[in-house]
Design an enzyme around this catalytic site. Structure first.
Site, PDB file in Angstrom:
ATOM      1  N   HIS A 145      -1.574   4.309  -8.075  1.00 40.34           N
ATOM      2  CA  HIS A 145      -1.859   3.565  -6.840  1.00 40.34           C
ATOM      3  C   HIS A 145      -2.798   4.367  -5.945  1.00 40.34           C
ATOM      4  O   HIS A 145      -3.812   3.861  -5.461  1.00 40.34           O
ATOM      5  CB  HIS A 145      -0.540   3.252  -6.117  1.00 40.34           C
ATOM      6  CG  HIS A 145      -0.685   2.536  -4.816  1.00 40.34           C
ATOM      7  ND1 HIS A 145      -0.371   1.212  -4.652  1.00 40.34           N
ATOM      8  CD2 HIS A 145      -1.122   2.976  -3.595  1.00 40.34           C
ATOM      9  CE1 HIS A 145      -0.595   0.857  -3.383  1.00 40.34           C
ATOM     10  NE2 HIS A 145      -1.053   1.914  -2.730  1.00 40.34           N
ATOM     11  N   GLU A 146      -2.459   5.655  -5.742  1.00 41.34           N
ATOM     12  CA  GLU A 146      -3.259   6.494  -4.838  1.00 41.34           C
ATOM     13  C   GLU A 146      -4.661   6.744  -5.386  1.00 41.34           C
ATOM     14  O   GLU A 146      -5.645   6.629  -4.660  1.00 41.34           O
ATOM     15  CB  GLU A 146      -2.558   7.837  -4.574  1.00 41.34           C
ATOM     16  CG  GLU A 146      -1.162   7.743  -4.000  1.00 41.34           C
ATOM     17  CD  GLU A 146      -1.042   6.779  -2.842  1.00 41.34           C
ATOM     18  OE1 GLU A 146       0.073   6.288  -2.606  1.00 41.34           O
ATOM     19  OE2 GLU A 146      -2.048   6.489  -2.166  1.00 41.34           O
ATOM     20  N   HIS A 149      -6.933   3.853  -4.914  1.00 42.87           N
ATOM     21  CA  HIS A 149      -7.556   3.784  -3.583  1.00 42.87           C
ATOM     22  C   HIS A 149      -8.907   4.493  -3.612  1.00 42.87           C
ATOM     23  O   HIS A 149      -9.886   4.026  -3.006  1.00 42.87           O
ATOM     24  CB  HIS A 149      -6.658   4.416  -2.526  1.00 42.87           C
ATOM     25  CG  HIS A 149      -5.579   3.513  -1.996  1.00 42.87           C
ATOM     26  ND1 HIS A 149      -5.822   2.228  -1.564  1.00 42.87           N
ATOM     27  CD2 HIS A 149      -4.252   3.720  -1.827  1.00 42.87           C
ATOM     28  CE1 HIS A 149      -4.686   1.682  -1.147  1.00 42.87           C
ATOM     29  NE2 HIS A 149      -3.714   2.566  -1.296  1.00 42.87           N
ATOM     30  N   TYR A 160      -9.780  -1.603   5.003  1.00 42.20           N
ATOM     31  CA  TYR A 160      -8.330  -1.495   5.006  1.00 42.20           C
ATOM     32  C   TYR A 160      -7.693  -2.221   6.195  1.00 42.20           C
ATOM     33  O   TYR A 160      -7.002  -1.621   7.036  1.00 42.20           O
ATOM     34  CB  TYR A 160      -7.917  -0.020   4.995  1.00 42.20           C
ATOM     35  CG  TYR A 160      -6.562   0.255   4.388  1.00 42.20           C
ATOM     36  CD1 TYR A 160      -5.538   0.827   5.141  1.00 42.20           C
ATOM     37  CD2 TYR A 160      -6.305  -0.011   3.051  1.00 42.20           C
ATOM     38  CE1 TYR A 160      -4.295   1.102   4.592  1.00 42.20           C
ATOM     39  CE2 TYR A 160      -5.069   0.267   2.492  1.00 42.20           C
ATOM     40  CZ  TYR A 160      -4.069   0.826   3.259  1.00 42.20           C
ATOM     41  OH  TYR A 160      -2.839   1.101   2.704  1.00 42.20           O
ATOM     42  N   GLU A 169      -4.792  -2.903  -1.102  1.00 40.86           N
ATOM     43  CA  GLU A 169      -3.436  -2.551  -1.503  1.00 40.86           C
ATOM     44  C   GLU A 169      -3.056  -3.169  -2.845  1.00 40.86           C
ATOM     45  O   GLU A 169      -2.469  -2.513  -3.709  1.00 40.86           O
ATOM     46  CB  GLU A 169      -2.430  -2.996  -0.441  1.00 40.86           C
ATOM     47  CG  GLU A 169      -2.185  -1.929   0.596  1.00 40.86           C
ATOM     48  CD  GLU A 169      -1.675  -0.667  -0.064  1.00 40.86           C
ATOM     49  OE1 GLU A 169      -2.353   0.378   0.067  1.00 40.86           O
ATOM     50  OE2 GLU A 169      -0.637  -0.714  -0.747  1.00 40.86           O
ATOM     51  N   ASP A 228       0.611  -2.478  10.633  1.00 39.60           N
ATOM     52  CA  ASP A 228       0.199  -2.176   9.245  1.00 39.60           C
ATOM     53  C   ASP A 228      -1.195  -2.745   8.982  1.00 39.60           C
ATOM     54  O   ASP A 228      -1.471  -3.308   7.915  1.00 39.60           O
ATOM     55  CB  ASP A 228       1.231  -2.724   8.253  1.00 39.60           C
ATOM     56  CG  ASP A 228       1.001  -2.309   6.802  1.00 39.60           C
ATOM     57  OD1 ASP A 228       0.465  -1.201   6.563  1.00 39.60           O
ATOM     58  OD2 ASP A 228       1.332  -3.121   5.915  1.00 39.60           O
ATOM     59  N   HIS A 233       0.300  -3.916   3.598  1.00 38.12           N
ATOM     60  CA  HIS A 233       1.351  -3.678   2.598  1.00 38.12           C
ATOM     61  C   HIS A 233       2.318  -4.855   2.496  1.00 38.12           C
ATOM     62  O   HIS A 233       3.234  -4.829   1.681  1.00 38.12           O
ATOM     63  CB  HIS A 233       2.151  -2.416   2.953  1.00 38.12           C
ATOM     64  CG  HIS A 233       1.386  -1.155   2.857  1.00 38.12           C
ATOM     65  ND1 HIS A 233       0.725  -0.594   3.945  1.00 38.12           N
ATOM     66  CD2 HIS A 233       1.136  -0.341   1.810  1.00 38.12           C
ATOM     67  CE1 HIS A 233       0.117   0.505   3.551  1.00 38.12           C
ATOM     68  NE2 HIS A 233       0.349   0.694   2.276  1.00 38.12           N
TER      69      HIS A 233
HETATM   70  C1  LIG Z   1       2.996   2.777  -4.378  1.00 39.41           C
HETATM   71  C2  LIG Z   1       2.477   3.899  -3.537  1.00 39.41           C
HETATM   72  C3  LIG Z   1       2.439   3.568  -2.068  1.00 39.41           C
HETATM   73  O1  LIG Z   1       2.573   2.460  -1.623  1.00 39.41           O
HETATM   74  O2  LIG Z   1       2.220   4.683  -1.253  1.00 39.41           O
HETATM   75  C4  LIG Z   1       2.344   4.528   0.109  1.00 39.41           C
HETATM   76  C5  LIG Z   1       3.584   4.844   0.728  1.00 39.41           C
HETATM   77  C6  LIG Z   1       4.760   5.259  -0.108  1.00 39.41           C
HETATM   78  C7  LIG Z   1       3.703   4.734   2.126  1.00 39.41           C
HETATM   79  C8  LIG Z   1       2.599   4.331   2.881  1.00 39.41           C
HETATM   80  C9  LIG Z   1       1.373   3.999   2.276  1.00 39.41           C
HETATM   81  C10 LIG Z   1       1.240   4.083   0.885  1.00 39.41           C
HETATM   82  C11 LIG Z   1      -0.052   3.696   0.221  1.00 39.41           C
HETATM   83  O3  LIG Z   1      -0.557   4.468  -0.645  1.00 39.41           O
HETATM   84  O4  LIG Z   1      -0.580   2.614   0.568  1.00 39.41           O
HETATM   85 ZN   LIG Z   2      -1.818   1.992  -0.879  1.00 42.62          ZN
END
Ligand SMILES: CCC(=O)Oc1c(C)cccc1C(=O)O
Ligand SMILES: [Zn+2]
Ligand SMILES: [Ca+2]
Length: 306
Positions: A145-146, A149, A160, A169, A228, A233
């Protein structure tokens, strides 16, 4: 010259043992992987619960990374390599920028930090507070996921906030699924270590974690940190559900090529959901023809995007 590449072993966050690409110099071994076909390296640091980046290299004199404090680094390093391999083997992409950029991670960032992020030039992982999360690098779908990005930032550049942010996302969740395709859940391996079966999000059932799965549930949140950034998210549940329908219809192999083409060829910074539907339809048609494009149309119609 003396080849200093080495193979170490380490214990991951979940207690598993894995081999690591390390580097030997100055009488010690570094989490520093020079084995990938790129001009950069994969390197892992620790902030030692501080917030200074990148922090210190993670090293071990015996090339054995078995301590509690080394677990987060073991997984951050190993999974970064796994995600590099995923993008290289499936799409020929050389690191997140397709130019072989260094892939840098820092673990033990902050204190009880229930977050992970791409900062704009590296990944950071909190330790979690031990209740909501354990060390966040312990999940390959989180790492994917990271790093996605970073791919998005160097390609579509999806802004974003609001719908483009929810797409940003969603693409990170969808490629998180493609890397960890054994379940439809996100972050399940590091979320609530004391409770099994739950997750941060679900692509098959966004509602299970209070995300909408249809436009009629779109959350108009303020474009602020507290909101957010317009619910990036939250509203990602809608494109995530469309991806679920698409993958079930076309299969992972076709879906991942369609999603990669849309992200790298057609999407733009301000793309909204309707534009993403069109970009995915075009990508599907380019690669596999009308029937595949129709599957995209159906998937997005099912979530109320026409
Ligand atoms: C699946 C990974 C994820 O969502 O990481 C985040 C977390 C845990 C908190 C806040 C933001 C993120 C992100 O990477 O968007
Ligand atoms: Zn993310
Ligand atoms: Ca998962």
């Amino acid at each position: 010259n003396v080849v200093k590449e080495a193979t170490g072993t380490g214990t991951g966050v979940l207690g598993d043992t894995k081999s690591l690409n390390t580097y030997y110099t100055n009488n010690t071994y570094y989490l520093f992987d020079t084995t990938k076909p790129m001009n950069g390296v994969i390197e892992t640091f620790t902030a030692n619960q501080g917030q200074y980046l990148p922090g210190n290299y993670v090293t071990d004199s015996g090339n054995t990374f078995y301590s509690e404090q080394q677990k987060a680094a073991v997984d951050a390093h190993y999974y970064a390599g796994e995600v590099f391999d995923y993008y290289y083997n499936n799409f020929g992409r050389i690191s997140y920028d397709n130019q072989g950029a260094d892939i840098r991670s820092t673990v033990h960032y902050g204190s009880n930090y229930n977050n992970a992020a791409w900062t704009g030039n590296q990944m950071i992982y909190g330790d979690g507070d031990g209740t909501t999360f354990t060390y966040l690098s312990g999940a390959d779908d989180v790492v994917a996921h990271e790093l996605t990005h970073a791919v998005t930032d160097t390609t579509a550049g999806l802004i974003y906030e609001n719908q483009s942010g929810a797409l940003n996302e969603s693409f990170s969740d969808v490629f998180g699924f493609f890397v960890d395709s054994e379940d439809w859940l996100m972050g399940e391996d590091v979320y609530t270590p004391g409770r099994s079966g739950d997750a941060l999000r679900s692509l098959s059932n966004p509602n299970a974690y209070n995300q909408p799965d249809h436009m009629n549930e779109y959350q108009d949140l303020p474009n602020t940190r507290e909101g957010d950034w317009g619910g990036v998210h939250i509203n990602s549940g809608i494109p995530n559900k469309a991806a679920y329908y698409t993958i079930n219809n076309l299969g992972i192999s076709q879906a991942e090529q369609i999603y990669y083409r849309a992200l790298t060829v057609y999407l733009t910074p301000s793309s909204d959901f309707a534009y993403a539907k069109a970009a995915l339809e075009q990508s599907a048609n380019d690669l596999y023809g009308t029937q595949a494009a129709n599957a995209i149309t159906q998937a997005w119609n099912n979530v109320g995007v026409y």
